[in-house]
Design a protein around this motif. Structure first.
Motif, PDB file in Angstrom:
ATOM      1  N   THR A 130      -8.479   7.277  -0.135  1.00  0.00           N
ATOM      2  CA  THR A 130      -7.476   6.783   0.830  1.00  0.00           C
ATOM      3  C   THR A 130      -6.092   7.422   0.696  1.00  0.00           C
ATOM      4  N   HIS A 172     -10.052   5.055  -5.473  1.00  0.00           N
ATOM      5  CA  HIS A 172      -9.293   4.571  -4.310  1.00  0.00           C
ATOM      6  C   HIS A 172      -8.337   5.649  -3.797  1.00  0.00           C
ATOM      7  N   GLN A 229     -10.256  -5.157 -10.684  1.00  0.00           N
ATOM      8  CA  GLN A 229     -11.108  -4.194  -9.979  1.00  0.00           C
ATOM      9  C   GLN A 229     -12.586  -4.404 -10.316  1.00  0.00           C
ATOM     10  N   ARG A 242     -20.724   5.990  -2.339  1.00  0.00           N
ATOM     11  CA  ARG A 242     -20.226   5.217  -1.196  1.00  0.00           C
ATOM     12  C   ARG A 242     -20.187   6.056   0.080  1.00  0.00           C
ATOM     13  N   SER A 293     -11.069   2.827 -11.143  1.00  0.00           N
ATOM     14  CA  SER A 293     -11.307   2.309  -9.788  1.00  0.00           C
ATOM     15  C   SER A 293     -10.181   2.737  -8.862  1.00  0.00           C
ATOM     16  N   THR A 299      -8.528  -1.268   2.061  1.00  0.00           N
ATOM     17  CA  THR A 299      -7.536  -0.239   2.408  1.00  0.00           C
ATOM     18  C   THR A 299      -8.000   0.623   3.570  1.00  0.00           C
ATOM     19  N   LEU A 300      -9.298   0.867   3.652  1.00  0.00           N
ATOM     20  CA  LEU A 300      -9.791   1.705   4.749  1.00  0.00           C
ATOM     21  C   LEU A 300      -9.458   1.087   6.118  1.00  0.00           C
ATOM     22  N   ASP A 322     -13.781  -5.592  -2.301  1.00  0.00           N
ATOM     23  CA  ASP A 322     -13.478  -4.329  -2.939  1.00  0.00           C
ATOM     24  C   ASP A 322     -12.216  -3.754  -2.305  1.00  0.00           C
ATOM     25  N   GLU A 323     -11.336  -3.199  -3.150  1.00  0.00           N
ATOM     26  CA  GLU A 323     -10.030  -2.746  -2.669  1.00  0.00           C
ATOM     27  C   GLU A 323     -10.148  -1.576  -1.683  1.00  0.00           C
ATOM     28  N   ILE A 324     -11.087  -0.674  -1.948  1.00  0.00           N
ATOM     29  CA  ILE A 324     -11.221   0.484  -1.048  1.00  0.00           C
ATOM     30  C   ILE A 324     -11.588   0.020   0.355  1.00  0.00           C
ATOM     31  N   GLY A 325     -12.507  -0.921   0.426  1.00  0.00           N
ATOM     32  CA  GLY A 325     -12.920  -1.450   1.728  1.00  0.00           C
ATOM     33  C   GLY A 325     -11.736  -2.015   2.497  1.00  0.00           C
ATOM     34  N   LEU A 385       0.879  -1.159   0.000  1.00  0.00           N
ATOM     35  CA  LEU A 385       0.000   0.000   0.000  1.00  0.00           C
ATOM     36  C   LEU A 385       0.923   1.218   0.000  1.00  0.00           C
TER      37      LEU A 385
END
Lengths: 478, 205
Positions: free
Chosen positions: A164, A160, B114, A56, A156, B182-183, B177-180, A34
């Motif tokens: 983030t 992101h 994705q 979201r 996507s 990473t959060l 899901d990637e955002i989930g 990351l």
């Protein structure tokens, strides 16, 4: 001379590895990093993605690290107020609404900082050495010329980043391409990298991050380096970068978003701490003798389909299998005959612009060819400066007058005819010598035939009305 | 929620042209001018359609049984070029869920995961062998792609193993899901920035 003065006992490492390590926030899984994103450009074509974020219920984590840019859908027509495509106004409206809602800086259509993301990033000093820069655009590798980690991301991933301020990445392998020697007359940065792509192939860089090095790279000014790094993706590489040096610091000093006086010395000190160690290992090393490179031009429908201007169009009979089929298809699409010289091929269009070649040095070198001459009567020739800053500087220097008097159209900044996302297109069957980055089937419009070349080569073609050797063109001018 | 991918059984269509770029997969004016859910109609339009807009009857995806393809066999460097994720949306809009090729454009490859699309790298020789068997006899066209077991089962009963990076495999299998994900690292992101602010203060002004 690179800036690097770092000493120590750590294992030898590449510039890429050092910067990668510094951006690791976490390792969500073995082999997966990351990474912290330092700067993110969000182009108009992505504006629908604000809605995905809103759906979201997520905020933009660091709005001060993202910059919205109107570049793809904007018209390049003088006097423009927006775009000329049916969709332009929707995209621009969504971009404005998103930037306002999330408090992101926007470079709008006629703002003084507006331009192509990959032009204004360096020009405004937003892009700096050691940063991780991402854009939802494959030519993001351009920013690597300043010693930044930089690569294109998808939609996507863009959402992101907004949510983030990070990207999830797998580390690529490392490749170094050294350009050694002094280029001959008429040979530009564009020719160096087109030659390399022709030699290595359009997939050679897949899975790699490329570092460009060697005496010819050191000798290039920053704008030439931006051109080299820009085309990294055309050999399939994730990114392309060049170690920062004194030229890099000198280039950035005083730019609008460059580190201010109170941080300047600290920033330069920081930039000196990276650079590839002498014994660092690359999975692949390539050396290219620049003295042998002649001005380049593409003949086919992939950037690897490139030859020297004095060469003949290759014969598919010399290739086998899929490659032969691809060459036959490319020649048919391009309307070219194998074995014939490429010089002398009649053209309809010239486009000087795009994130590859729309900066001051590009316009100057093209203007030097054009000065005092006329564009051939059957050719439509455009100059689209990469940014408002380039446009202003060029006008202050009188370059616009040189182009206009020759019969070029002097237009407004944006991506324009490189990709046609604003509705500006080359017509079916029409042939265009273009300083852009892709000669794909239909790239400049359905049925359009694109020949990639340097700005002076494009300028020479505009004057001659045919594909022509800039070295010859310059001699005739004298 | 991302589409899950577990086992896919369907027709595989061979499209053995190297360097199919994402501009070719979907033109820029379709990306910009057509809603995402309808972009499948414009997938590979310059190959699939003649200039007058009628179907090119010789193009593989216009012929039965390949019109119903869920899997595409492709040549080297599939999806090179532009980063447009619309390429993945268009392929999926057409009905494809899996692309098998010797190599892919890097950005396209990442974009697939994705969206619940599985890109599989196999050796050029293996892809060509599969394509040749299908071109010789369309009866061979049905493949089963089993992500759990990382195996492709051919119509003749041959099993071919493939590699997928474990996190990506898990995300597809579970529709994560990637955002989930990473959060969940928010504290580490904040810690990184706090630390970094001391090292590179000029980035935070």
């Amino acid at each position: 001379m690179t800036l690097s003065t770092a000493t120590g006992t750590a294992a030898p490492s590449t510039l890429f590895d050092k910067l990668w390590e510094r951006h690791v926030v976490a390792e969500p899984a073995p082999g997966v990093s990351l990474l912290h994103v330092d700067r993110h450009f969000f182009t108009d074509l992505h504006s629908p993605e604000f809605k995905l974020l809103a759906a979201r219920g997520l905020p933009v984590r660091n709005p001060e690290m993202t910059f919205c840019v109107a570049d793809h859908v904007v018209s390049s027509r003088p006097g423009r107020t927006g775009g000329n495509a049916a969709w332009s106004e929707t995209y621009l409206a969504d971009l404005r609404a998103g930037s306002k809602r999330y408090r992101i800086k926007l470079f709008d259509v006629n703002d003084d900082g507006q331009g192509i993301a990959h032009v204004i990033g360096p020009e405004l000093g937003i892009t700096q050495p050691g940063m991780l820069v991402v854009v939802g655009d494959s030519h993001t590798s351009t920013h690597g010329a300043l010693g930044a980690l930089a690569w294109g991301i998808g939609s996507s991933e863009g959402v992101h980043v907004l949510a983030t301020q990070t990207v999830v990445q797998r580390k690529p392998k490392r490749m170094r391409i050294r350009f050694e020697g002094t280029p001959g007359p008429g040979v530009e940065a564009k020719d160096l990298i087109l030659h390399a792509i022709g030699k290595l192939g359009t997939a050679a860089g897949a899975g790699y991050a490329v570092e460009y090095a060697g005496s010819a790279i050191r000798a290039l000014d920053i704008e030439g380096r931006l051109t080299v790094c820009n085309l990294s993706i055309e050999m399939g590489a994730k990114s392309g970068m060049i170690a920062p040096d004194e030229k890099t610091a000198a280039y950035l000093r005083g730019r609008r978003y460059a580190p201010k006086a109170e941080h300047w010395d600290l920033a330069v000190q920081h930039w000196k701490t990276f650079g590839t160690d002498d014994d660092a290992v690359f999975e692949r090393e390539v050396e290219i003798d620049v003295r042998k490179i002649r001005p380049q031009i593409t003949w086919g429908t992939s950037p690897q389909d490139v030859i020297a201007i004095d060469a003949t169009i290759p014969d598919p009979a010399s290739a086998g299998g899929e490659r032969r089929q691809a060459m036959l298809a490319a020649l048919e699409y391009m309307g070219l005959v194998p074995g014939q010289p490429i010089a002398g091929t009649k053209i309809d269009w010239v486009f000087i612009g795009s994130c590859t070649n729309s900066r001051m040095s590009d316009l100057r070198s093209a203007a030097n060819v054009v000065r005092g001459r006329k564009v051939a009567a059957h050719v439509r020739a455009w100059v689209v400066p990469g940014s408002q800053g380039v446009k202003r500087d060029a006008e202050a220097e009188g370059l616009d007058r040189i182009f206009r008097e020759a019969g070029f159209e002097w237009r407004e900044p944006g991506c324009s005819l490189c990709v046609g996302a604003n509705g500006e297109l080359v017509g079916p069957g029409e042939r265009c010598v273009s300083t852009s980055n892709r000669n794909f089937v239909g790239r400049q419009g359905p049925g359009a035939r694109t020949h990639l070349a340097s700005p002076p080569m494009a300028a020479a073609a505009a004057i001659a009305g045919v594909i022509t050797d800039v070295r010859q063109s310059t001699l005739e001018k004298r | 929620m991302m589409k899950k991918f577990t086992v896919l059984k369907g027709i595989a269509a061979p499209l053995m042209v190297p360097n199919i770029d994402t501009d070719r997969i979907i033109r820029i004016e379709r990306c910009a001018g057509i809603p995402r859910e309808r972009q499948g109609e414009y997938m590979l339009e310059m190959m699939r359609l003649d200039p007058d807009g009628s179907e090119n009857p010789h193009f593989i995806l216009n012929k039965p049984p390949f019109r119903e393809a869920k899997i595409l066999l492709a040549a080297e460097n599939f999806g090179c070029g532009s980063s447009r994720e619309n390429a993945v949306w268009a392929l999926m809009g057409w009905g494809l869920r899996c692309i098998i090729a010797p190599s892919f454009g890097d950005i396209f490859f990442g974009n697939c995961f994705q969206n619940g699309m599985l890109p599989i790298r196999l050796s050029a020789a293996t892809v060509e062998r599969l394509a040749a068997a299908i071109e010789a006899d369309a009866g061979n066209a049905v493949l089963t792609v089993d992500l759990e077991r990382q195996r492709i089962l051919t119509a003749q009963g041959e099993e071919i193993t493939f590699e997928v990076e474990p996190l990506r495999r898990r995300m597809l299998l579970e529709g994560l899901d990637e955002i989930g994900l990473t959060l969940e690292h928010e504290a580490e992101i904040a810690a990184f920035q706090n630390r970094d602010r001391g090292v590179r203060p000029w980035l935070y002004v």
